[in-house]
Design a protein around this motif. Structure first.
Motif, short mmCIF file in Angstrom:
data_model
loop_
_atom_site.label_atom_id
_atom_site.label_comp_id
_atom_site.label_asym_id
_atom_site.label_seq_id
_atom_site.Cartn_x
_atom_site.Cartn_y
_atom_site.Cartn_z
N MET A 1 -53.25 -21.77 -4.00
CA MET A 1 -54.07 -22.68 -3.23
C MET A 1 -53.17 -23.83 -2.78
O MET A 1 -52.38 -24.34 -3.55
N ASN A 2 -53.31 -24.22 -1.56
CA ASN A 2 -52.52 -25.32 -1.02
C ASN A 2 -53.47 -26.42 -0.60
O ASN A 2 -54.37 -26.20 0.19
N GLY A 3 -53.25 -27.62 -1.14
CA GLY A 3 -54.11 -28.75 -0.83
C GLY A 3 -53.85 -29.34 0.53
O GLY A 3 -54.59 -30.19 1.00
N GLY A 4 -52.77 -28.90 1.18
CA GLY A 4 -52.46 -29.42 2.50
C GLY A 4 -51.65 -30.70 2.43
O GLY A 4 -51.57 -31.35 1.39
N PHE A 5 -51.05 -31.03 3.53
CA PHE A 5 -50.20 -32.21 3.58
C PHE A 5 -50.19 -32.71 5.01
O PHE A 5 -50.11 -31.92 5.95
N GLY A 6 -50.28 -33.99 5.18
CA GLY A 6 -50.23 -34.57 6.52
C GLY A 6 -49.27 -35.74 6.54
O GLY A 6 -49.12 -36.45 5.55
N MET A 7 -48.60 -35.93 7.68
CA MET A 7 -47.65 -37.03 7.81
C MET A 7 -47.64 -37.49 9.26
O MET A 7 -47.62 -36.67 10.17
N VAL A 8 -47.64 -38.80 9.44
CA VAL A 8 -47.52 -39.36 10.78
C VAL A 8 -46.04 -39.41 11.13
O VAL A 8 -45.23 -39.97 10.40
N VAL A 9 -45.69 -38.77 12.24
CA VAL A 9 -44.31 -38.77 12.72
C VAL A 9 -44.33 -39.47 14.08
O VAL A 9 -44.65 -38.88 15.10
N ASP A 10 -44.00 -40.76 14.05
CA ASP A 10 -44.13 -41.57 15.26
C ASP A 10 -42.80 -42.06 15.82
O ASP A 10 -42.75 -42.91 16.70
N GLY A 11 -41.68 -41.51 15.30
CA GLY A 11 -40.37 -41.92 15.80
C GLY A 11 -39.82 -43.17 15.14
O GLY A 11 -38.71 -43.60 15.45
N SER A 12 -40.57 -43.75 14.22
CA SER A 12 -40.10 -44.97 13.55
C SER A 12 -39.08 -44.63 12.48
O SER A 12 -38.96 -43.49 12.02
N GLU A 13 -38.35 -45.67 12.05
CA GLU A 13 -37.40 -45.49 10.95
C GLU A 13 -38.13 -45.09 9.66
O GLU A 13 -37.62 -44.28 8.89
N GLN A 14 -39.31 -45.64 9.44
CA GLN A 14 -40.10 -45.29 8.26
C GLN A 14 -40.48 -43.81 8.29
O GLN A 14 -40.39 -43.12 7.28
N ALA A 15 -40.90 -43.32 9.44
CA ALA A 15 -41.26 -41.90 9.56
C ALA A 15 -40.04 -41.03 9.29
O ALA A 15 -40.14 -40.00 8.62
N ASP A 16 -38.88 -41.43 9.80
CA ASP A 16 -37.64 -40.68 9.57
C ASP A 16 -37.34 -40.61 8.07
O ASP A 16 -37.03 -39.54 7.53
N ARG A 17 -37.45 -41.73 7.39
CA ARG A 17 -37.21 -41.77 5.94
C ARG A 17 -38.23 -40.91 5.20
O ARG A 17 -37.89 -40.15 4.30
N ASN A 18 -39.49 -41.00 5.61
CA ASN A 18 -40.54 -40.20 4.97
C ASN A 18 -40.29 -38.71 5.11
O ASN A 18 -40.48 -37.94 4.16
N ILE A 19 -39.86 -38.29 6.29
CA ILE A 19 -39.58 -36.87 6.52
C ILE A 19 -38.46 -36.39 5.61
O ILE A 19 -38.56 -35.35 4.97
N ARG A 20 -37.37 -37.15 5.55
CA ARG A 20 -36.24 -36.75 4.71
C ARG A 20 -36.64 -36.68 3.23
O ARG A 20 -36.26 -35.74 2.53
N GLU A 21 -37.38 -37.68 2.77
CA GLU A 21 -37.79 -37.68 1.36
C GLU A 21 -38.76 -36.54 1.07
O GLU A 21 -38.67 -35.89 0.02
N MET A 22 -39.68 -36.28 1.98
CA MET A 22 -40.65 -35.20 1.78
C MET A 22 -39.94 -33.86 1.75
O MET A 22 -40.20 -33.03 0.87
N LEU A 23 -39.02 -33.62 2.67
CA LEU A 23 -38.31 -32.34 2.69
C LEU A 23 -37.46 -32.17 1.43
O LEU A 23 -37.42 -31.10 0.84
N PHE A 24 -36.79 -33.24 1.01
CA PHE A 24 -35.99 -33.19 -0.21
C PHE A 24 -36.87 -32.80 -1.40
O PHE A 24 -36.56 -31.89 -2.16
N TRP A 25 -38.00 -33.49 -1.53
CA TRP A 25 -38.89 -33.23 -2.65
C TRP A 25 -39.48 -31.83 -2.56
O TRP A 25 -39.50 -31.08 -3.55
N ASP A 26 -39.98 -31.45 -1.39
CA ASP A 26 -40.67 -30.17 -1.24
C ASP A 26 -39.75 -28.99 -1.52
O ASP A 26 -40.11 -28.08 -2.26
#
Length: 76
Positions: A1-26
């Motif tokens: 079962m997958n609970g799903g995951f959502g992320m706002v990717v708006d081109g900001s530096e914060q979004a870039d950091r979030n993507i890298r951290e999420m991919l690393f963790w996942d």
């Protein structure tokens, strides 16, 4: 079962950091779960990643010889 995951990717530096951290963790979470299932390739991969990334700490499985397990839990 997958609970799903959502992320706002708006081109900001914060979004870039979030993507890298999420991919690393996942990715490392998936490798870790497979290593716990005694997959040798996954155990090797997560060891390499822990060497490359010292802040990553993963508990590795202790592999016990199947004969020891069988003798501890004999079938009736």
């Amino acid at each position: 079962m997958n609970g799903g995951f959502g992320m706002v990717v708006d081109g900001s530096e914060q979004a870039d950091r979030n993507i890298r951290e999420m991919l690393f963790w996942d990715v490392n979470n998936g490798i870790t779960r497979r290593s716990w299932a005694r997959n040798q390739g996954s155990m090797d991969a997560i060891r390499r990643e822990m060497e490359r990334t010292p802040e990553l700490k993963v508990t590795l499985p202790n592999i016990v010889d199947d004969d020891i397990i069988a003798s501890a839990f004999p079938l009736a």
